[in-house]
Motif scaffolding. Structure first.
Motif, mmCIF file in Angstrom:
data_model
loop_
_atom_site.group_PDB
_atom_site.id
_atom_site.type_symbol
_atom_site.label_atom_id
_atom_site.label_comp_id
_atom_site.label_asym_id
_atom_site.label_seq_id
_atom_site.Cartn_x
_atom_site.Cartn_y
_atom_site.Cartn_z
ATOM 1 N N UNK A 1 48.066 40.370 42.469
ATOM 2 C CA UNK A 1 49.361 40.391 41.799
ATOM 3 C C UNK A 1 50.417 39.655 42.620
ATOM 4 N N UNK A 2 50.315 39.734 43.947
ATOM 5 C CA UNK A 2 51.318 39.139 44.830
ATOM 6 C C UNK A 2 51.126 37.645 45.019
ATOM 7 N N UNK A 3 49.878 37.214 45.198
ATOM 8 C CA UNK A 3 49.627 35.832 45.625
ATOM 9 C C UNK A 3 48.976 34.935 44.587
ATOM 10 N N UNK A 4 48.600 35.480 43.427
ATOM 11 C CA UNK A 4 47.933 34.672 42.406
ATOM 12 C C UNK A 4 48.702 34.731 41.089
ATOM 13 N N UNK A 5 49.830 34.047 40.996
ATOM 14 C CA UNK A 5 50.621 34.070 39.758
ATOM 15 C C UNK A 5 49.809 33.569 38.570
ATOM 16 N N UNK A 6 49.976 34.266 37.454
ATOM 17 C CA UNK A 6 49.242 33.884 36.265
ATOM 18 C C UNK A 6 47.900 34.574 36.126
ATOM 19 N N UNK A 7 47.533 35.348 37.150
ATOM 20 C CA UNK A 7 46.233 36.026 37.123
ATOM 21 C C UNK A 7 46.389 37.550 37.110
ATOM 22 N N UNK A 8 47.483 38.008 36.504
ATOM 23 C CA UNK A 8 47.662 39.445 36.386
ATOM 24 C C UNK A 8 46.530 40.100 35.624
ATOM 25 N N UNK A 9 45.979 39.355 34.664
ATOM 26 C CA UNK A 9 44.844 39.889 33.903
ATOM 27 C C UNK A 9 43.651 40.164 34.805
ATOM 28 N N UNK A 10 43.499 39.317 35.850
ATOM 29 C CA UNK A 10 42.383 39.510 36.772
ATOM 30 C C UNK A 10 42.572 40.803 37.566
ATOM 31 N N UNK A 11 43.817 41.073 37.977
ATOM 32 C CA UNK A 11 44.101 42.310 38.709
ATOM 33 C C UNK A 11 43.770 43.523 37.855
ATOM 34 N N UNK A 12 44.109 43.438 36.570
ATOM 35 C CA UNK A 12 43.803 44.546 35.656
ATOM 36 C C UNK A 12 42.296 44.705 35.481
ATOM 37 N N UNK A 13 41.616 43.573 35.324
ATOM 38 C CA UNK A 13 40.169 43.585 35.152
ATOM 39 C C UNK A 13 39.481 44.111 36.403
ATOM 40 N N UNK A 14 40.028 43.710 37.559
ATOM 41 C CA UNK A 14 39.476 44.160 38.838
ATOM 42 C C UNK A 14 39.587 45.672 38.958
ATOM 43 N N UNK A 15 40.728 46.198 38.548
ATOM 44 C CA UNK A 15 40.925 47.642 38.643
ATOM 45 C C UNK A 15 39.862 48.403 37.856
ATOM 46 N N UNK A 16 39.605 47.955 36.632
ATOM 47 C CA UNK A 16 38.583 48.607 35.800
ATOM 48 C C UNK A 16 37.203 48.456 36.423
#
Length: 518
Positions: A333-348
């Protein structure tokens, strides 16, 4: 007293026959490899990587992984030989009983509680934090800090879900206890069913790790990799459980890298867990070495690449303050702008991945105690099998209670460190055991042989001992106290009821016709 009486290998092999009273053989080589990867890729890569980098090694945590992997690879070769030669549930406990005698076997069996039971506790604590991340991301709610943390922790986060609870003290980690309960229920249902669930989870989380490596590589900031090791003058960081002072001997420089190796060593215990399933493997002599070594090689490569990317996205200090247990999502979320979806996917995906680790750890623990119970060293309740599912269900419930006490009330830092030192101790004894057995029983059939054992065995033991030496005195004190409790149990209970010691050797049962005793 004959403290070092050995269990005959012939008796061990006779016990491996599948009967109506034994564990059921359902696992093939693919399931064993997946079992190893399922245990290895979890808290080690998603939680302990950040902890080791933040407290001890900095960006050089990649080297910490190399050191830990070297010790694991050497120990893994020894495990592979043992697993092919003695395909019995019980892991290092069983191997030690055949090579170094009952007293050493007891020590290692008791020590394995630190590895498996507390390993499950450590991962369930990490699961709890990512579960809260999941609730916040998808439902904009979260479990209060007090009910998702130990009473020994106080919130110091100024951003994120706990920002409004700055200074709040924890009470009990309820989500950690919840996941332990659910997975205990699944394990009681059966090993084959658990393996299917695990295989699905493994595919998902390996895919996520590869995505983070591939996509995150382009966002690496070289400045975060300089200096590569933590400098002694890096200052102090206030964390939820105290203060981290980088001036301390094992919190900076190359000694910090060595200490980091002992921390991330926790990440490699999955291949050891494979060996606990030997009595449930269809063809253990051939499949166990493959399951152990292939899972180890795959995960080592992924660990090094992943840790290089993670430490290049944000400062190692952020892992202790803002990221904490959910550092991977924070870094994305901090260093990869535009990849918030990846952070969400990673959490799951991490939630699922952690679940598979806990699954394997809980299974490994009950299988070790199953074997110790059949040897008479601990009460029969630990080897009592479910009449329908043929799983040690009573043992599973007892360990649910035991592990929940640690997961609910102790911070992951303390629990995780105890896991590492317990695992390292087990690996040292496995390396020594192969060396001894090559000398005492050179003619025994070995489907897999440790190459250059004269070098591999001593070197594996030495590397593991070096990592043990880097552990703080607090961890040594906890290990000593735990072993003293174990000695009290052994001399007060086990030594009086040992089947081997008192000649209570059970007859081998014909696996084809259980009514016919050989």
């Amino acid at each position: 007293m004959k403290l070092f009486i050995k269990k005959p290998i012939a008796q061990l092999m006779a016990a491996s026959a599948e009967t109506e009273k034994s564990l059921k053989r359902t696992l093939g080589v693919g399931s064993l490899i997946a079992l190893g990867i399922g245990a290895i890729i979890g808290a080690g890569i998603f939680v302990r990587t950040a902890a080791a980098a933040g407290e001890h090694a900095g960006p050089a945590v990649t080297i910490s992984f190399l050191i830990a992997a070297a010790g694991c690879a050497l120990a893994g070769l020894c495990y592979a030989e043992f697993a092919s030669m003695i395909p019995i549930a019980g892991s290092a406990y069983t191997y030690s009983y055949a090579t170094m005698g009952e007293f050493i076997a007891w020590i290692i069996g008791w020590d394995l509680v630190l590895e498996y039971a507390l390993g499950a506790a450590t991962v369930s604590i990490g699961w709890s934090q990512y579960f809260n991340e999941f609730l916040t991301t998808f439902f904009n709610v979260h479990i209060p800090y007090a009910w998702s943390h130990s009473f020994m922790e106080t919130s110091n986060t100024t951003v994120g879900m706990y920002a409004s609870e700055l200074g709040t003290r924890g009470i009990v980690n309820l989500p950690a206890i919840l996941i332990l309960f659910l997975l205990t229920m699944l394990l009681i249902r059966g090993t084959a069913e658990s393996a299917v669930v695990n295989n699905i989870i493994v595919v998902v989380k390996v895919a996520i790790v590869l995505m983070i490596i591939g996509l995150g590589w382009h966002f690496i900031n070289p400045a975060f990799h300089t200096p590569y090791t933590i400098p002694a003058d890096a200052g102090k960081i206030k964390v939820s459980a105290g203060v981290v002072d980088y001036a301390d001997t094992f919190n900076h420089g190359w000694l910090g890298v060595l200490r980091g190796a002992s921390v991330v060593f926790f990440a490699f215990i999955g291949f050891d867990a494979v060996s606990t399933a030997a009595q449930e493997a269809k063809n253990p002599q051939k499949d166990m070495p493959k399951g152990i070594l292939i899972s180890l090689v795959i995960c080592t490569a992924l660990y090094i690449l992943f840790s290089h990317v993670l430490t290049g996205l944000v400062s190692y200090k952020d892992f202790l303050i803002q990221g904490k247990e959910a550092s991977v999502s924070y870094a994305i979320k901090t260093a990869m702008p535009g990849y918030g979806w990846l952070a969400s996917f990673v959490t799951v995906s991490i939630l699922a991945g952690f679940s598979s680790v806990i699954l394997v750890m809980l299974m490994g623990q009950t299988r070790v105690f199953y074997t110790m119970s059949t040897d008479g060293l601990i009460p029969k309740v630990f080897s009592k099998l479910h009449p329908k599912f043929r799983t040690p269900y009573k043992s599973q419930w007892l360990f649910f209670v035991f592990v929940s006490l640690f997961a609910g009330f102790i911070p992951d830092k303390y629990v995780g460190d105890m896991v590492s030192i317990g695992t390292l101790f087990a690996f040292v004894l496995v390396c020594i055991g192969i060396f001894i057995l090559r000398k005492t029983d050179p003619g025994i059939e070995r489907p897999f042989k440790t190459p250059a054992y004269m070098i591999v065995c001593p070197l594996g033991a030495i590397i593991c001992l070096c990592m043990i030496a880097s552990e703080g005195w607090e961890n040594w004190a906890r290990l000593i106290v735990w072993l003293l409790v174990g000695f009290a149990v052994y001399f007060g209970y086990s030594i009086k009821r040992s089947h081997v010691r008192h000649g209570k050797v059970e007859a081998a049962v014909n696996p084809i016709n259980p009514k016919f005793v050989e």
